[in-house]
Scaffold this active site. Structure first.
Site, short mmCIF file in Angstrom:
data_model
loop_
_atom_site.label_atom_id
_atom_site.label_comp_id
_atom_site.label_asym_id
_atom_site.label_seq_id
_atom_site.Cartn_x
_atom_site.Cartn_y
_atom_site.Cartn_z
N HIS A 32 0.86 -1.20 0.00
CA HIS A 32 0.00 0.00 0.00
C HIS A 32 0.89 1.24 0.00
O HIS A 32 1.40 1.65 1.03
CB HIS A 32 -0.90 -0.03 1.23
CG HIS A 32 -2.04 0.96 1.19
ND1 HIS A 32 -2.09 2.02 0.30
CD2 HIS A 32 -3.18 1.03 1.93
CE1 HIS A 32 -3.21 2.70 0.51
NE2 HIS A 32 -3.89 2.12 1.49
N HIS A 91 -2.76 6.94 -1.03
CA HIS A 91 -3.79 7.56 -0.18
C HIS A 91 -3.28 8.34 1.03
O HIS A 91 -4.01 8.56 1.99
CB HIS A 91 -4.80 6.51 0.30
CG HIS A 91 -5.43 5.73 -0.83
ND1 HIS A 91 -6.19 4.62 -0.64
CD2 HIS A 91 -5.40 5.93 -2.16
CE1 HIS A 91 -6.61 4.15 -1.82
NE2 HIS A 91 -6.13 4.94 -2.77
N TYR A 94 -0.87 7.45 3.20
CA TYR A 94 -0.32 6.67 4.31
C TYR A 94 1.20 6.64 4.21
O TYR A 94 1.79 7.32 3.38
CB TYR A 94 -0.96 5.28 4.34
CG TYR A 94 -2.44 5.33 4.65
CD1 TYR A 94 -2.89 5.74 5.90
CD2 TYR A 94 -3.38 5.01 3.68
CE1 TYR A 94 -4.25 5.81 6.19
CE2 TYR A 94 -4.75 5.07 3.95
CZ TYR A 94 -5.18 5.47 5.22
OH TYR A 94 -6.52 5.55 5.50
#
Ligand SMILES: Cc1cc2nc3c(=O)[nH]c(=O)nc-3n(C[C@H](O)[C@H](O)[C@H](O)COP(=O)(O)O)c2cc1C
Length: 344
Positions: free
Chosen positions: A147, A150, A152
């Site tokens: 990931h 977004h 993060y």
């Protein structure tokens, strides 16, 4: 299936209810399931006690049961490995045992919400991603997704407002701020070997700023993504909120289209597939043309991207893929916030 946090794993342990939720998507003919974000082994990698861990005996035993059941049903699945970075506490007020950590301690421009990572923290964090990826392979998962989107942790390194470092992990240019992710991807590649697919999820937009753009031009995007491809990314999962929106002026290519053109790698598009008012209304017979699906297919047939991720539509309706294939449009279930309350 797009990765979607569900917070149904108390203490970080995914149980049979989580496995059954994913199995229902296999039965609904989803081709590849990307799990909800599951956090790596750092004390402050999570901001929610019900988000699954991807470390520790019990959580990994839980994930083993998930992948065994998914594969027994004929499915293919990759866990999405996640570290939240510096975030605002959730409404529940729950906090990890140590402060949130990120490149410079910023949640967003000028807003401190945690601590700046030392070089030692960075090295250790890279190791935890590599370990989690090795565990994913050992448990039998088919691939792994990192990931990097977004707003993060990994994205906080990419983004200048949250990365004000003056060492080798920071800098004025995007390629300088990409170093952390490049080293992380290299470490993951080393830990899983060459025969295991690595997907990296990236986004221009941030939860902190929907209008943010890491790359303002195709040239800048190239300096961001090509080093990541060279480090070992096989699949770029290009997160957009609306897949039909062009990434740059002068071309109708979307993010996944540009990523494929610039890197030659496999790409995934995502964002409001099957959920625009037009699309659902069309499938209910209320308008004359299912324009949103047509547009997706037009881009797919043109070769812009290789895979399509579906989020909310699949969250609400495990049978979405099969219903689409069988043209059972009247049976499609739309997404509403109530769908988040249970693992249906
Ligand atoms: C409830 C929910 C949880 C999500 N959690 C994650 C996540 O853990 N990791 C991630 O990369 N994206 C996450 N997303 C974003 C989705 O993967 C997807 O990109 C987004 O919903 C757009 O696709 P859609 O329009 O088909 O829903 C989440 C979205 C929703 C609705």
């Amino acid at each position: 299936m797009a990765p979607m946090t569900r917070s149904f794993s108390p203490g970080g342990v995914p149980d049979a209810n989580v496995a059954d939720y994913y199995v229902r998507r296999v039965q609904g003919e989803v081709g590849l399931i990307l799990s909800e974000g599951t956090v790596v082994n750092r004390p402050a990698s999570s901001n929610d006690p019900n988000v699954p861990h991807f470390y520790g005996k019990k959580p990994l035993r839980g994930w083993k049961a998930v992948i065994d059941k998914v594969q027994a049903a004929g499915g293919v699945m990759a866990p999405q490995l996640w570290h939240v970075g510096v975030v605002s506490p959730k409404d529940s007020g729950w906090l990890p045992s140590t402060p949130f950590e990120g490149p410079s301690g910023f949640v967003a421009s000028g807003k401190i919400g945690g601590v700046a990572m030392t070089e030692h923290d960075i090295v250790e964090t890279i190791k935890t991603f590599a370990q989690a990826a090795a565990d994913a392979k050992a448990l039998g998962f088919n691939a792994v997704e990192i990931h990097g989107a977004h707003g993060y942790l990994i994205d906080q390194f990419f983004w200048h407002p949250t990365n004000q470092r003056t060492d080798r992990y920071g800098g004025q240019t995007l390629p300088e701020r990409t170093r952390f992710a490049v080293e992380l991807v290299r470490a993951v590649r080393k830990s899983v070997g060459l025969d295991f697919a690595i997907s990296l999820r990236v986004s221009q937009w941030k939860l902190q700023d929907y209008a943010a753009k890491l790359a303002a031009t195709p040239q800048e995007m190239e300096t961001w993504l090509v080093p990541l491809a060279e480090a070992g990314v096989d699949i770029f999962h290009c997160s957009q909120r609306r897949f039909w929106e062009p990434e740059f002026i002068g071309s109708d290519l979307n993010f996944a289209g540009w990523a494929k053109k610039l890197t030659g790698k496999t790409t995934i598009t995502v964002g409001s597939v099957g959920l625009s008012g037009d699309f659902l209304a069309a499938f209910r017979g209320e308008t004359s043309t299912p324009s949103s699906l047509d547009e997706l297919l037009r881009r797919f047939d043109r070769g812009d991207f290789d895979l399509v991720a579906v989020g909310r539509a699949l969250l609400a309706d495990a049978g979405w893929s099969r219903k689409i294939r069988e043209a059972r449009s009247s049976e499609l279930i739309g997404f509403s916030k109530e769908a988040l309350a249970t693992l249906t």
